[in-house]
Motif scaffolding. Structure first.
Motif, short mmCIF file in Angstrom:
data_model
loop_
_atom_site.label_atom_id
_atom_site.label_comp_id
_atom_site.label_asym_id
_atom_site.label_seq_id
_atom_site.Cartn_x
_atom_site.Cartn_y
_atom_site.Cartn_z
N ALA A 189 -5.94 10.31 -1.31
CA ALA A 189 -5.06 9.85 -2.30
C ALA A 189 -3.48 10.63 -2.02
O ALA A 189 -3.60 12.05 -1.80
N THR A 190 -2.49 10.10 -2.08
CA THR A 190 -1.32 10.71 -1.83
C THR A 190 -0.61 10.90 -3.42
O THR A 190 -1.41 10.46 -4.39
N GLU A 191 0.41 11.87 -3.47
CA GLU A 191 0.85 12.04 -4.86
C GLU A 191 1.32 10.60 -5.32
O GLU A 191 0.91 10.59 -6.70
N GLN A 192 1.91 9.71 -4.47
CA GLN A 192 2.11 8.51 -5.03
C GLN A 192 1.06 7.66 -5.57
O GLN A 192 0.97 7.04 -6.44
N GLY A 193 -0.01 7.80 -4.79
CA GLY A 193 -1.26 6.83 -5.15
C GLY A 193 -2.01 7.44 -6.15
O GLY A 193 -2.48 6.74 -7.08
N ALA A 194 -1.92 8.78 -6.52
CA ALA A 194 -2.63 9.24 -7.62
C ALA A 194 -1.82 9.02 -8.81
O ALA A 194 -2.63 8.86 -9.82
#
Length: 147
Positions: free
Chosen positions: A99-104
């Motif tokens: 997960a990227t920061e955006q996804g998280a």
């Protein structure tokens, strides 16, 4: 295997199926504001892993869609910046999904609303009934996977 009353088994199955369908319809509105249900399911598995990372085969195992569909979904999510995908150093044929920061952040936003909607819907049942439901459905799933 013991004999089960066939009519009762069919009635219970139909009730379980209809309850699942109706609850799903009710809570499906939790998705669509940034994440689809499929994307949420991918991120649910990934964010539970160490360093918010999971093997692609583990993501696939937790999904209710085919492996090629999961692969396409993961690729679309990577293109959107929700996850990253790289080769698995321990499995040359596999991949790791992180997960990227955006996804998280998108996952946390939807998870909060989704969890609240589920808790409200399930509040019709007592804690004892919820435990029974969890245990009974786990028993059905285990039996199905043993076949």
């Amino acid at each position: 295997m013991r004999m089960t009353d066939r009519r009762l088994a069919i009635d219970a199955w139909e009730s379980l199926f209809r309850a699942q369908h109706e609850v799903f319809e009710e809570i499906s509105g939790d998705f669509g504001d940034g994440l689809s249900q499929g994307e949420y399911d991918v991120l649910l598995t990934v964010t539970r892993g160490a360093d918010m990372t999971a093997r692609l085969r583990d993501v696939t195992a937790n999904m209710l869609i085919s492996q090629p569909s999961v692969s396409r979904l993961v690729d679309r999510m990577a293109a959107r910046g929700l996850i990253s995908k790289c080769p698995d150093p321990e499995d040359g044929r596999g991949a790791l999904v992180r997960a990227t920061e955006q996804g998280a952040a998108a996952f946390r936003k939807v998870a909060s609303l989704h969890g609240k909607a589920i808790a409200e819907r399930m509040s019709l049942l007592s804690d004892e009934e919820l435990t029974q439901l969890r245990d009974l459905t786990a028993k059905l799933r285990k039996t199905a996977s043993d076949c």
